[in-house]
Every structure is written in structure tokens, then in C-alpha cells.
Design an enzyme around this catalytic site. Sequence first.
Site, short mmCIF file in Angstrom:
data_model
loop_
_atom_site.label_atom_id
_atom_site.label_comp_id
_atom_site.label_asym_id
_atom_site.label_seq_id
_atom_site.Cartn_x
_atom_site.Cartn_y
_atom_site.Cartn_z
N ASN A 144 -5.76 2.01 6.70
CA ASN A 144 -4.83 0.95 6.30
C ASN A 144 -4.70 0.97 4.78
O ASN A 144 -5.65 1.31 4.07
CB ASN A 144 -5.37 -0.42 6.74
CG ASN A 144 -4.45 -1.57 6.33
OD1 ASN A 144 -3.25 -1.54 6.57
ND2 ASN A 144 -5.02 -2.56 5.66
N HIS B 215 -4.02 -1.54 1.63
CA HIS B 215 -4.00 -2.97 1.30
C HIS B 215 -3.66 -3.09 -0.18
O HIS B 215 -4.21 -2.35 -1.01
CB HIS B 215 -5.35 -3.61 1.59
CG HIS B 215 -5.38 -5.08 1.30
ND1 HIS B 215 -4.77 -6.01 2.11
CD2 HIS B 215 -5.90 -5.76 0.24
CE1 HIS B 215 -4.92 -7.22 1.57
NE2 HIS B 215 -5.60 -7.10 0.44
N GLU C 134 0.08 2.38 -4.17
CA GLU C 134 0.14 2.59 -2.71
C GLU C 134 0.78 3.91 -2.33
O GLU C 134 0.22 4.66 -1.50
CB GLU C 134 0.92 1.45 -2.06
CG GLU C 134 0.26 0.12 -2.17
CD GLU C 134 1.08 -0.98 -1.54
OE1 GLU C 134 1.60 -0.75 -0.45
OE2 GLU C 134 1.17 -2.06 -2.13
#
Length: 209
Positions: free
Chosen positions: A108, A110, A181
Amino acid sequence: MKNIAVLVSGGGSNLQAIIDAIESGNITNANISIIVSSSDKAFALERAKRHNIKRVVLKKSDFIDTEALDKALVEVLNNHNIDLVVLAGYLRILGKEVVSKYSNRIINVHPSLIPAFCGDGYYGLKVHQAALEYGAKVSGATVHFVNEITDGGAIIMQKAVYIEDDDTPETLQKRIMTEAEWKILPKTIDLLCNDKIEINSRKVRIKVD
Ligand code: GRF
């Protein structure tokens, strides 16, 4: 060649970064076999369509309960022989069956430097709002393995981003996406798909040749 499933719920900018990285050769030995969206309105689906990537919508309202939805997700992952599950802005909490079956094979991204500003209730702009309200000088993004605790799995990669005095949650979000990201998620996927990452308890190490 590793088969990847990307789970999405919204705009899909992280999905786009993954697609672009595969197409440019920055991610090797990987193929997006299926994109699963929790919403039929997610722009991520449009991005998938433009790149002719198979996609499916698993909406909570289409199932009698979350157990049925989780079973459907497990079936989709099984049917596509998935090696790695990537949560790219996926807003649902994964069921126990998926998390245990894909232990250390779900990641994932975050939008903070975990363990800051993470866990239940910290998603989207709320994360950046909290960092600004706290007066933090640095934030960033984290890619981590997914376990049964929200944002609680072992950390794989992080990238810091300075907070500017005039930042709003929106400007901070955009900078963290652009500078952090969209860089560390594709990089992590490439390393995992080329077996360059090893994990020992909570310690994750990148294998150098
Ligand atoms: C990103 O900020 C990501 O860190 C968080 O949700 C957002 C998704 O954005 N998990 P997108 O759908 O990838 O554009």
C-alpha cells in the site's frame, strides 16, 4: 513475469504512474493482470481502459455483506494467478482472508511518513490536514506491506517532502504525490517483481547485487 492486481477507488494517479513505469521499462518482469475498483465512478477505470487493461468493479452495494465482497475479491485474484496485490488509493479495508492468503504480497502507498498521520481515519486530504495542523516541517509518502492493522505493515520505502509555509492540504497532497508517491511505488514494485526485497520480521532490506 509477475502478475499484478492493482486495487483502486479514485483518480488513479498512482495507477497511472505504475502503467507508465511498466511501459517505459522502469518496472520490469511485471504485468498488470487486473484492476479492481471499489467504485464504478473511479477515474482510475478510465485510465485502465485507455491502456486496454482488464478491469472489474467490486462495489460493496452489489454484495449482501463484506464477507461476500471479500470472497469475490479472493476469486478474482485466484482466477488471475496474482503474485502481487498493489493498493493504489483503495479505500476499503481488506478482509482477513485476502490479507492472510497474500501475506507479504500486498503493498500500500500511504501519503505520510508512517508512523505519523496514519491508521484509521487518516486517508486522502485528512492526512495532509493533520500534518499542517500539527505544524510538521516534513511529510512524505510510505510504501509498506499490508497486514491486519491499517497502515501497520512493515515499511518498505519512504520519501520525505518539505512542507512549505503557505501549503494547503491540496498543495501538499499534490507535491507528495508528484515527488514521492509516484516515484517510490513503481520503484518498490520493480524491486519486488525482481525479487530484490527481503523481509525479516519488521525489517525490510533491499538486496544489492
Ligand atoms: C493517494 O494520495 C494515496 O497515497 C492514497 O490515496 C490517494 C490515491 O490517489 N492512498 P490516486 O487514486 O492514486 O490518484
